[in-house]
Design a protein around this motif. Structure first.
Motif, short mmCIF file in Angstrom:
data_model
loop_
_atom_site.label_atom_id
_atom_site.label_comp_id
_atom_site.label_asym_id
_atom_site.label_seq_id
_atom_site.Cartn_x
_atom_site.Cartn_y
_atom_site.Cartn_z
N ALA A 112 -0.93 8.15 7.05
CA ALA A 112 -0.46 8.12 5.67
C ALA A 112 -0.27 6.67 5.23
O ALA A 112 0.34 5.88 5.95
N LEU A 113 -0.81 6.32 4.07
CA LEU A 113 -0.74 4.95 3.59
C LEU A 113 0.70 4.49 3.37
O LEU A 113 1.02 3.31 3.56
N LYS A 114 1.58 5.41 3.00
CA LYS A 114 2.99 5.05 2.84
C LYS A 114 3.56 4.53 4.14
O LYS A 114 4.29 3.54 4.17
N GLN A 171 1.41 -1.00 -6.63
CA GLN A 171 -0.03 -1.18 -6.82
C GLN A 171 -0.83 -0.02 -6.24
O GLN A 171 -1.81 0.44 -6.83
N TYR A 172 -0.39 0.48 -5.08
CA TYR A 172 -1.10 1.58 -4.42
C TYR A 172 -0.49 2.94 -4.73
O TYR A 172 -0.89 3.94 -4.14
N GLY A 173 0.46 2.97 -5.66
CA GLY A 173 1.06 4.23 -6.05
C GLY A 173 1.94 4.85 -4.98
O GLY A 173 2.16 6.07 -4.97
N LEU A 174 2.47 4.02 -4.08
CA LEU A 174 3.26 4.53 -2.97
C LEU A 174 4.73 4.72 -3.33
O LEU A 174 5.50 5.27 -2.55
N ASP A 175 5.09 4.25 -4.51
CA ASP A 175 6.48 4.36 -4.96
C ASP A 175 6.76 5.68 -5.66
O ASP A 175 7.90 5.98 -6.02
#
Length: 212
Positions: A112-114, A171-175
Motif C-alpha cells: 500500500a502506497l500509504k 500530492q499522491y492523495g494519501l491524506d
C-alpha cells in the motif's frame, strides 16, 4: 487436464492468454497455483498489462520473469491510477525505475502506497537515508522496522498527524480517508471476489480428479 464444458468455456480464453505470456502450460499451472485469482482475470487486463510492460521496452522474457516472480500482481490492471501512482512514486521518491520494479522487485508493488510513504516520511524526519540504499524495510512489520533502525515505536506511531499534512501525502492523495460506506462496500466486493475465486478453483480441482 480436461474440464467440464461450461468451466472450459469460462476460463479457456484466460488460460490461453496466460500461456501466451508465460510460454507453457506448466508455467501457467505454477502461476495459478500461487495466484488463483488469475483464473478469473479478464483477457483484456492480461493483454493490457503486457502492453504496459512492452511500452517500457521489456522483452517477452522480461515479462515472463516479472509474472513468475509475482503472479498475484499480474491480476491487477497495470494501467490503473493506483499502480501508475506506485510506479511514479518508486521512481521519483525512491529512485527505482518502472523497469526495475517490474523485473527485480514486483512484489513490492503490492504494498500500500500509504504504508510506503509513511515509512519514508518518518525516515526523512529522522534524517536517515535507508530508503535510498535498500527497500527491504518494506517487507518488515512495524516492530521489526523500528527495531532494525533504532526507532521508538511510540514515536513512529505518533508521526501520523504530521505525515498526513505533508505535501507529498497530499500530492499522491494519501491524506484522504475512505468513507465508512465505501470501505464496507469494498470489503463486500473483496469477499464476493474471494468466494468466486475459491469456487472456480474447486471446480478446476474437481474436474482434474474426475479425469484421474
Amino acid at each position: 487436464m480436461a474440464l467440464g464444458s461450461n468451466l472450459e468455456d469460462k476460463i479457456k480464453p484466460t488460460l490461453a492468454a496466460l500461456q501466451s505470456v508465460l510460454g507453457s502450460q506448466e508455467c501457467v499451472v505454477a502461476a495459478v497455483d500461487r495466484a488463483p485469482s488469475l483464473l478469473v482475470s479478464a483477457v483484456e487486463t492480461i493483454e493490457g498489462n503486457v502492453g504496459v510492460m512492452q511500452k517500457l521496452d521489456l522483452s517477452p522474457a522480461d515479462i515472463r520473469t516479472s509474472v513468475d516472480r509475482q503472479p498475484q500482481l499480474f491480476y491487477h490492471d497495470y494501467s490503473s491510477e493506483c499502480l501508475q501512482d506506485k510506479l511514479r512514486y518508486f521512481e521519483v521518491v525512491l529512485g527505482r525505475s518502472p523497469q526495475h520494479m517490474f523485473l527485480k522487485q514486483p512484489s513490492l508493488l503490492m504494498s500500500a502506497l500509504k504504508r510506503v510513504d509513511y515509512r519514508v516520511s518518518f525516515m526523512e524526519h529522522k534524517g536517515d537515508t535507508h530508503h535510498k540504499a535498500t527497500l527491504t524495510w518494506l517487507a518488515w512489520n512495524d516492530k521489526k522496522f523500528c527495531d532494525k533502525y533504532g526507532y521508538s515505536v511510540t514515536e513512529y506511531e505518533g508521526w501520523r498527524e504530521q505525515w498526513v499534512r505533508s505535501e507529498r501525502a497530499r500530492q499522491y492523495g494519501l491524506d484522504k480517508v475512505k468513507e465508512p460506506g465505501m470501505a464496507r462496500a469494498q470489503q463486500a466486493r473483496q469477499r464476493r471476489f474471494k468466494a468466486k475465486v475459491a469456487a472456480r478453483r474447486e471446480e478446476v480441482l474437481a474436474a482434474g480428479e474426475d479425469e484421474g
